[in-house]
Motif scaffolding. Structure first.
Motif, PDB file in Angstrom:
ATOM      1  N   THR A  12       0.833  -1.213   0.000  1.00 19.93           N
ATOM      2  CA  THR A  12       0.000   0.000   0.000  1.00 19.93           C
ATOM      3  C   THR A  12       0.863   1.257   0.000  1.00 19.93           C
ATOM      4  O   THR A  12       0.452   2.299  -0.490  1.00 19.93           O
ATOM      5  N   GLU A  13       2.087   1.145   0.551  1.00 23.53           N
ATOM      6  CA  GLU A  13       2.946   2.328   0.634  1.00 23.53           C
ATOM      7  C   GLU A  13       3.647   2.655  -0.689  1.00 23.53           C
ATOM      8  O   GLU A  13       4.463   3.577  -0.743  1.00 23.53           O
ATOM      9  N   SER A  14       3.324   1.916  -1.733  1.00 27.27           N
ATOM     10  CA  SER A  14       3.745   2.359  -3.065  1.00 27.27           C
ATOM     11  C   SER A  14       2.930   3.586  -3.482  1.00 27.27           C
ATOM     12  O   SER A  14       3.224   4.222  -4.499  1.00 27.27           O
ATOM     13  N   ASN A  15       1.916   3.928  -2.688  1.00 34.22           N
ATOM     14  CA  ASN A  15       1.122   5.145  -2.899  1.00 34.22           C
ATOM     15  C   ASN A  15       1.492   6.175  -1.828  1.00 34.22           C
ATOM     16  O   ASN A  15       1.743   5.795  -0.680  1.00 34.22           O
ATOM     17  N   PRO A  16       1.501   7.494  -2.162  1.00 30.68           N
ATOM     18  CA  PRO A  16       1.742   8.511  -1.138  1.00 30.68           C
ATOM     19  C   PRO A  16       0.790   8.337   0.043  1.00 30.68           C
ATOM     20  O   PRO A  16      -0.425   8.189  -0.146  1.00 30.68           O
ATOM     21  N   ASP A  17       1.339   8.316   1.260  1.00 28.80           N
ATOM     22  CA  ASP A  17       0.566   8.131   2.500  1.00 28.80           C
ATOM     23  C   ASP A  17      -0.240   6.827   2.511  1.00 28.80           C
ATOM     24  O   ASP A  17      -1.185   6.700   3.297  1.00 28.80           O
ATOM     25  N   GLY A  18       0.099   5.888   1.658  1.00 28.98           N
ATOM     26  CA  GLY A  18      -0.638   4.625   1.623  1.00 28.98           C
ATOM     27  C   GLY A  18      -2.056   4.765   1.117  1.00 28.98           C
ATOM     28  O   GLY A  18      -2.909   3.915   1.395  1.00 28.98           O
ATOM     29  N   ARG A  19      -2.325   5.845   0.366  1.00 28.60           N
ATOM     30  CA  ARG A  19      -3.699   6.095  -0.087  1.00 28.60           C
ATOM     31  C   ARG A  19      -4.021   5.247  -1.305  1.00 28.60           C
ATOM     32  O   ARG A  19      -3.519   5.478  -2.413  1.00 28.60           O
ATOM     33  N   CYS A  20      -4.859   4.250  -1.108  1.00 29.83           N
ATOM     34  CA  CYS A  20      -5.267   3.356  -2.198  1.00 29.83           C
ATOM     35  C   CYS A  20      -6.595   2.733  -1.797  1.00 29.83           C
ATOM     36  O   CYS A  20      -7.008   2.813  -0.638  1.00 29.83           O
ATOM     37  N   ILE A  21      -7.281   2.150  -2.758  1.00 26.90           N
ATOM     38  CA  ILE A  21      -8.566   1.499  -2.505  1.00 26.90           C
ATOM     39  C   ILE A  21      -8.426   0.047  -2.963  1.00 26.90           C
ATOM     40  O   ILE A  21      -8.208  -0.211  -4.149  1.00 26.90           O
ATOM     41  N   VAL A  22      -8.514  -0.866  -1.999  1.00 27.86           N
ATOM     42  CA  VAL A  22      -8.202  -2.268  -2.266  1.00 27.86           C
ATOM     43  C   VAL A  22      -9.459  -3.117  -2.172  1.00 27.86           C
ATOM     44  O   VAL A  22     -10.134  -3.116  -1.138  1.00 27.86           O
ATOM     45  N   ASN A  23      -9.769  -3.825  -3.251  1.00 30.45           N
ATOM     46  CA  ASN A  23     -10.908  -4.743  -3.250  1.00 30.45           C
ATOM     47  C   ASN A  23     -10.401  -6.146  -2.908  1.00 30.45           C
ATOM     48  O   ASN A  23      -9.479  -6.648  -3.567  1.00 30.45           O
ATOM     49  N   VAL A  24     -10.984  -6.750  -1.878  1.00 33.05           N
ATOM     50  CA  VAL A  24     -10.508  -8.059  -1.428  1.00 33.05           C
ATOM     51  C   VAL A  24     -11.164  -9.212  -2.182  1.00 33.05           C
ATOM     52  O   VAL A  24     -10.835 -10.370  -1.952  1.00 33.05           O
ATOM     53  N   GLY A  25     -12.104  -8.902  -3.099  1.00 31.76           N
ATOM     54  CA  GLY A  25     -12.817  -9.967  -3.816  1.00 31.76           C
ATOM     55  C   GLY A  25     -13.909 -10.566  -2.941  1.00 31.76           C
ATOM     56  O   GLY A  25     -14.223 -10.042  -1.870  1.00 31.76           O
ATOM     57  N   SER A  26     -14.501 -11.644  -3.397  1.00 26.04           N
ATOM     58  CA  SER A  26     -15.643 -12.245  -2.708  1.00 26.04           C
ATOM     59  C   SER A  26     -15.325 -13.639  -2.186  1.00 26.04           C
ATOM     60  O   SER A  26     -14.794 -14.472  -2.917  1.00 26.04           O
ATOM     61  N   VAL A  27     -15.693 -13.865  -0.921  1.00 30.28           N
ATOM     62  CA  VAL A  27     -15.560 -15.208  -0.344  1.00 30.28           C
ATOM     63  C   VAL A  27     -16.549 -16.169  -1.005  1.00 30.28           C
ATOM     64  O   VAL A  27     -16.178 -17.256  -1.448  1.00 30.28           O
ATOM     65  N   GLY A  28     -17.816 -15.748  -1.076  1.00 32.76           N
ATOM     66  CA  GLY A  28     -18.869 -16.715  -1.361  1.00 32.76           C
ATOM     67  C   GLY A  28     -19.450 -16.702  -2.753  1.00 32.76           C
ATOM     68  O   GLY A  28     -20.304 -17.541  -3.067  1.00 32.76           O
ATOM     69  N   GLN A  29     -19.004 -15.745  -3.605  1.00 33.39           N
ATOM     70  CA  GLN A  29     -19.518 -15.732  -4.976  1.00 33.39           C
ATOM     71  C   GLN A  29     -18.533 -14.985  -5.892  1.00 33.39           C
ATOM     72  O   GLN A  29     -18.834 -13.920  -6.429  1.00 33.39           O
ATOM     73  N   PRO A  30     -17.342 -15.575  -6.106  1.00 32.55           N
ATOM     74  CA  PRO A  30     -16.349 -14.912  -6.979  1.00 32.55           C
ATOM     75  C   PRO A  30     -16.909 -14.741  -8.395  1.00 32.55           C
ATOM     76  O   PRO A  30     -17.642 -15.602  -8.881  1.00 32.55           O
TER      77      PRO A  30
END
Ligand code: ZN
Length: 255
Positions: free
Chosen positions: A186-204
């Motif tokens: 995440t720190e590849s962005n200034p101040d760690g500012r990024c939006i991360v989608n973790v995907g879906s457990v139950g319906q990929p």
């Protein structure tokens, strides 16, 4: 902070949730953050909710929780049918509707912001890979949507909702898990500012039927894919007359 397992969009799929929590534990992680949509689509909504409550997970409100509490506005007929069945099950089983009613729409931790959909509209708004700069014509942002989102993000922000894992970098480009071997700094962005989608457990929905989630140590995101008994999850949908069969079939096909 200790590492967290960040899960989202479980959608009543208990075999997938159990497999993910086992995988997290095998990686030494038992703290769970859940980004919402525990219920909807799948056949074991109560069991999934109780499993997360037992794990003392932080749970955020998703649009399927909202639909159960309110009405399935804008839902397709299959999803709406599942919402009506889920509501009936929850009403017949004690206090669960009250638990859903109390869920926060956003949670701010020192190391991260948690929402279901987007920082702008936490419960409802979708942030798609196709809206990132490297997927737009002439690399131009034609809407202020992502810029508005980043104005509300001063550290890593975790989302679900689209069921597709990946990260939106502060420069509004997209990083897919396979671009970085599953490990995203995440720190590849200034101040760690990024939006991360973790995907879906139950319906990929990315063609990979394995459950998706992420481990987070306060800096690095490790996207994980976990095999689970897809046939068992589909079968329990087929065996529930109120749940349309395509909701089971799609688990087998990964969309
Ligand atoms: Zn969802």
């Amino acid at each position: 902070m200790g590492s967290k397992a960040i899960v989202s969009d479980i959608h009543g799929n208990l075999p997938a949730l159990e497999a993910v929590l086992d995988d997290a534990r095998a990686n030494g992680v038992s703290d769970v953050w859940c980004l919402g949509d525990v219920v909807g689509y799948g056949a074991q909504p109560i069991e999934c909710l109780e499993r997360l409550l037992d794990a003392e997970a932080v749970i955020i409100m998703g649009n399927h929780e909202q639909a159960v509490l309110d009405e399935p506005y804008g839902f397709n007929p299959l999803a709406a049918a599942a919402i009506r069945w889920t509501r009936a099950r929850l009403e017949a089983n004690g206090n669960h509707l009250n638990v859903l009613r109390e869920l926060p729409r956003r949670h701010d931790d020192d190391s991260a912001i948690l929402v279901h959909g987007s920082p702008n509209h936490p419960v409802e708004e979708y942030l798609f890979r196709e809206e990132t700069l490297d997927h737009l014509p002439r690399n131009r942002d034609f809407s202020p949507k992502l810029a508005q989102c980043f104005r509300k993000v001063d550290r890593p922000c975790f989302i679900g909702h689209t069921h597709v894992p990946g990260a939106i970098n502060l420069d509004m480009t997209w990083t897919a898990p396979e671009d970085v071997n599953g490990d995203y700094d995440t720190e590849s962005n200034p101040d760690g500012r990024c939006i991360v989608n973790v995907g879906s457990v139950g319906q990929p929905r990315d063609g990979d039927t394995r459950a998706s989630y992420a481990l987070f140590d306060g800096r690095t995101v490790h996207w994980r894919r976990v095999r689970y008994d897809v046939e068992a999850a589909a079968q329990s949908i087929f065996e529930t007359p109120e749940l349309p069969d395509p909701l089971g079939q799609r688990l087998i096909e990964g969309w």
